[in-house]
Write an enzyme that holds these catalytic residues in place. Structure first.
Site, mmCIF file in Angstrom:
data_model
loop_
_atom_site.group_PDB
_atom_site.id
_atom_site.type_symbol
_atom_site.label_atom_id
_atom_site.label_comp_id
_atom_site.label_asym_id
_atom_site.label_seq_id
_atom_site.Cartn_x
_atom_site.Cartn_y
_atom_site.Cartn_z
ATOM 1 N N ARG A 98 0.860 -1.179 0.000
ATOM 2 C CA ARG A 98 0.000 0.000 0.000
ATOM 3 C C ARG A 98 0.893 1.223 0.000
ATOM 4 O O ARG A 98 1.965 1.219 0.616
ATOM 5 C CB ARG A 98 -0.863 0.064 1.265
ATOM 6 C CG ARG A 98 -2.100 -0.824 1.267
ATOM 7 C CD ARG A 98 -3.181 -0.310 0.321
ATOM 8 N NE ARG A 98 -4.384 -1.145 0.373
ATOM 9 C CZ ARG A 98 -4.578 -2.227 -0.377
ATOM 10 N NH1 ARG A 98 -3.655 -2.621 -1.246
ATOM 11 N NH2 ARG A 98 -5.703 -2.933 -0.269
ATOM 12 N N GLU B 176 -2.780 7.729 -4.043
ATOM 13 C CA GLU B 176 -3.154 7.290 -5.391
ATOM 14 C C GLU B 176 -4.637 7.576 -5.648
ATOM 15 O O GLU B 176 -5.427 7.555 -4.699
ATOM 16 C CB GLU B 176 -2.822 5.804 -5.588
ATOM 17 C CG GLU B 176 -3.610 4.861 -4.699
ATOM 18 C CD GLU B 176 -3.171 3.399 -4.841
ATOM 19 O OE1 GLU B 176 -1.971 3.108 -4.720
ATOM 20 O OE2 GLU B 176 -4.065 2.563 -5.066
ATOM 21 N N HIS C 193 -1.649 0.153 -9.556
ATOM 22 C CA HIS C 193 -2.289 -0.739 -8.570
ATOM 23 C C HIS C 193 -3.002 -1.917 -9.264
ATOM 24 O O HIS C 193 -4.215 -2.078 -9.141
ATOM 25 C CB HIS C 193 -3.269 0.044 -7.678
ATOM 26 C CG HIS C 193 -3.564 -0.641 -6.377
ATOM 27 N ND1 HIS C 193 -3.855 0.033 -5.218
ATOM 28 C CD2 HIS C 193 -3.617 -1.955 -6.043
ATOM 29 C CE1 HIS C 193 -4.077 -0.834 -4.240
ATOM 30 N NE2 HIS C 193 -3.940 -2.052 -4.728
HETATM 31 C C1 8YV Z 1 -7.198 -4.835 -5.241
HETATM 32 C C2 8YV Z 1 -5.430 -5.005 -3.452
HETATM 33 O O1 8YV Z 1 -7.241 -4.986 -6.598
HETATM 34 O O2 8YV Z 1 -6.639 -6.832 -2.625
HETATM 35 C C3 8YV Z 1 -5.972 -5.842 -2.369
HETATM 36 O O3 8YV Z 1 -5.737 -5.506 -1.187
HETATM 37 O O4 8YV Z 1 -4.661 -4.140 -3.236
HETATM 38 C C4 8YV Z 1 -5.827 -5.267 -4.852
HETATM 39 O O5 8YV Z 1 -5.741 -6.637 -5.081
HETATM 40 C C5 8YV Z 1 -7.575 -3.429 -4.915
HETATM 41 O O6 8YV Z 1 -7.534 -3.168 -3.567
HETATM 42 C C6 8YV Z 1 -8.977 -3.150 -5.426
HETATM 43 O O7 8YV Z 1 -9.948 -3.809 -4.702
#
Ligand code: 8YV
Length: 327
Positions: A240, A269, A287
């Site tokens: 993150r 972001e 992302h």
């Molecule tokens: C997602 C992510 O695509 O699952 C997670 O925590 O960071 C990604 O796989 C994103 O968060 C959108 O839902």
């Protein structure tokens, strides 16, 4: 019997939303851009459940404004966008989507690390821009991946899947830092050695960050930590934005404190720090670590499984606060 109403807060595969339509009255948000917080609250009026991604913010203010909400089901594994204790206090079930995205996300993390080490994006830009006039001995020479030391920060499911790739596929030495070390047999199976964070930073040729974002991991990697790394090292962040201090990273990349970075996630972001955009030695992606079609479908299906179970008296498969379901 009246049917519960649920909101699907982002455009999702139609056939998967149809699974919800069989049981609930479904509201959808069909635009690409996410709902603003006031729009989300307005759309949730009267809803018992909501299908979200890692983007929508579920906090105490929203919960207070949406008293009928019983279930918040996210298709993401990370849940730093959800105030789970506030949900638990209000009896709202929260679910995330662990497991189904592990291998796909590890594939991407490894690919981003390799692209960073081998200067893939930079060399592609050079070619596309018509700047390739002749071949050169040191043209885009980077660092090796095979045989190098892979440093993993955060050794959950995804960290272990990346370790397997490095150890089994690329003969890498695997070092990691995690709050709790893995069991010795698990460590042995992926050839991994636990280190303190400073030792990991000193040892890693390629550091991959996969730790969850919490108040404790905010800016875990800043100027002081980057200064411990090798000047030839790379840093890849698929966790993150916020785990890494992006401004400090941009300065370190500009100064040659480390060689390069691969970033799939950013503080603030989708806005990306202009200083990062200006650097040649950084690979930037929006992302997308879990973005394979089968995996995005599996994530969405798991969120739907959870939502159906939570609102029909079942046991959601991946609840973050299962104690709420038992009340
Ligand atoms: C997602 C992510 O695509 O699952 C997670 O925590 O960071 C990604 O796989 C994103 O968060 C959108 O839902």
């Amino acid at each position: 019997m009246t049917r519960a109403t649920v909101l699907v807060a982002r455009p999702v595969f139609c056939d998967i939303v149809d699974r919800l339509r069989e049981r609930f009255d479904v509201r959808t948000h069909d635009a690409d851009a996410p709902l603003s917080q006031p729009e989300l609250i307005a759309a949730l009026q009267g809803c018992a459940g909501v299908f979200i991604t890692g983007t929508e913010k579920i906090d105490a203010v929203l919960l207070g404004a949406c008293p009928q909400l019983e279930a918040v089901c996210s298709m993401a594994v990370g849940y730093n966008n959800i105030d789970v204790p506030a949900c638990t206090a209000r009896g709202v079930v929260v679910t995330n989507a662990p497991g189904v995205l592990t291998e796909t996300t590890a594939d991407f993390g490894f690919a981003l690390m390799m692209a960073t080490a081998r200067r893939l994006a930079e060399s592609e830009r050079f070619l596309r821009e018509g700047r390739w006039k002749h071949w050169g001995v040191d043209m885009f020479a980077g660092g090796d991946v095979h045989g190098a030391t892979l440093g993993i920060l955060g050794m959950g499911r995804i960290g272990q899947a990346i370790a397997r790739r490095g150890h089994g596929g690329f003969d890498m030495k695997v070092a990691y830092h995690n709050r709790s070390p893995l069991a010795p047999d698990v460590e042995a199976s992926i050839g991994a050695t636990w280190m303190s964070l400073p030792d990991l930073l000193r040892a890693a040729d390629h550091l991959v960050i996969v730790t969850p974002y919490t108040p404790q991991t905010h800016h875990l990697i800043g100027a002081g930590q980057l200064a411990l790394m090798k000047p030839t090292a790379t840093l890849t962040n698929i966790a993150r934005g916020g785990v890494v201090d992006d401004a400090a990273l941009a300065s370190a990349l500009a100064a040659g404190t480390i060689a390069a970075a691969g970033l799939d996630v950013f503080e603030g972001e989708p806005t990306v720090l202009p200083e990062l955009l200006a650097l040649r030695n950084v690979v930037l992606t929006p992302h997308i670590a879990s973005a394979s079609v089968p995996t995005r479908r599996a994530m969405a299906n798991l969120a739907v499984d959870n939502l159906i179970a939570a609102l029909t008296g079942g046991t959601p498969p991946t609840a973050l606060n299962p104690e709420v379901c038992k009340r």
